[in-house]
Design a protein around this motif. Structure first.
Motif, PDB file in Angstrom:
ATOM      1  N   GLY A 144       0.819  -1.213   0.000  1.00 11.26           N
ATOM      2  CA  GLY A 144       0.000   0.000   0.000  1.00 11.26           C
ATOM      3  C   GLY A 144       0.847   1.255   0.000  1.00 11.26           C
ATOM      4  O   GLY A 144       0.545   2.231  -0.702  1.00 11.26           O
ATOM      5  N   LYS A 145       1.921   1.254   0.764  1.00 14.38           N
ATOM      6  CA  LYS A 145       2.808   2.426   0.783  1.00 14.38           C
ATOM      7  C   LYS A 145       3.523   2.598  -0.546  1.00 14.38           C
ATOM      8  O   LYS A 145       3.684   3.720  -1.036  1.00 14.38           O
ATOM      9  CB  LYS A 145       3.816   2.302   1.923  1.00 14.38           C
ATOM     10  N   ILE A 146       3.949   1.487  -1.157  1.00 16.56           N
ATOM     11  CA  ILE A 146       4.603   1.572  -2.468  1.00 16.56           C
ATOM     12  C   ILE A 146       3.618   2.077  -3.517  1.00 16.56           C
ATOM     13  O   ILE A 146       3.947   2.947  -4.321  1.00 16.56           O
ATOM     14  CB  ILE A 146       5.184   0.190  -2.870  1.00 16.56           C
ATOM     15  N   TYR A 147       2.397   1.553  -3.515  1.00 16.39           N
ATOM     16  CA  TYR A 147       1.386   1.966  -4.492  1.00 16.39           C
ATOM     17  C   TYR A 147       1.046   3.445  -4.317  1.00 16.39           C
ATOM     18  O   TYR A 147       0.924   4.183  -5.292  1.00 16.39           O
ATOM     19  CB  TYR A 147       0.125   1.116  -4.320  1.00 16.39           C
ATOM     20  N   ARG A 148       0.910   3.891  -3.061  1.00 16.82           N
ATOM     21  CA  ARG A 148       0.573   5.292  -2.813  1.00 16.82           C
ATOM     22  C   ARG A 148       1.733   6.196  -3.236  1.00 16.82           C
ATOM     23  O   ARG A 148       1.502   7.283  -3.765  1.00 16.82           O
ATOM     24  CB  ARG A 148       0.263   5.503  -1.336  1.00 16.82           C
ATOM     25  N   ALA A 149       2.963   5.767  -3.021  1.00 16.95           N
ATOM     26  CA  ALA A 149       4.118   6.583  -3.405  1.00 16.95           C
ATOM     27  C   ALA A 149       4.211   6.703  -4.933  1.00 16.95           C
ATOM     28  O   ALA A 149       4.484   7.779  -5.462  1.00 16.95           O
ATOM     29  CB  ALA A 149       5.408   5.976  -2.853  1.00 16.95           C
ATOM     30  N   LYS A 150       3.972   5.610  -5.647  1.00 14.96           N
ATOM     31  CA  LYS A 150       4.028   5.655  -7.118  1.00 14.96           C
ATOM     32  C   LYS A 150       2.849   6.447  -7.680  1.00 14.96           C
ATOM     33  O   LYS A 150       3.009   7.157  -8.664  1.00 14.96           O
ATOM     34  CB  LYS A 150       4.037   4.233  -7.695  1.00 14.96           C
ATOM     35  N   GLY A 160       1.258   8.896  -6.195  1.00 13.95           N
ATOM     36  CA  GLY A 160       1.446  10.297  -5.859  1.00 13.95           C
ATOM     37  C   GLY A 160       2.542  10.963  -6.691  1.00 13.95           C
ATOM     38  O   GLY A 160       2.499  12.152  -6.956  1.00 13.95           O
ATOM     39  N   ALA A 161       3.535  10.193  -7.145  1.00 10.55           N
ATOM     40  CA  ALA A 161       4.626  10.754  -7.932  1.00 10.55           C
ATOM     41  C   ALA A 161       4.182  11.103  -9.354  1.00 10.55           C
ATOM     42  O   ALA A 161       4.760  11.972  -9.993  1.00 10.55           O
ATOM     43  CB  ALA A 161       5.796   9.755  -8.001  1.00 10.55           C
TER      44      ALA A 161
END
Length: 73
Positions: free
Chosen positions: A62-68, A70-71
């Protein structure tokens, strides 16, 4: 109203006292007459650790998906 029936018809006895040596252990309540799922404590431990690992993996993904996501904005 539906009434549940005890299978086997065996009577239950009181747990052995702490001082007696005849069958006194923590697992005295595991009997053949007990209804329900019978699994060992080792299986419960493994299932618990797998569940914890699954939840941790979901948090990481979830953190990886949100970071990608958001970028790209």
């Amino acid at each position: 109203m539906h009434c549940c029936r005890v299978m086997g018809g065996a009577t239950t006895s009181a747990p052995p006292s702490a001082g007696s040596d005849s069958g006194s252990n923590m697992l005295w309540f595991y009997t053949d007459d007990a209804p329900g799922l019978k699994i060992s404590p080792t299986v419960v431990l493994i299932m618990t650790l797998c569940f914890i690992a699954f939840v941790a993996a979901l948090h990481i993904f979830g953190k990886i998906y949100r970071a990608k996501a958001g970028a790209g904005l």
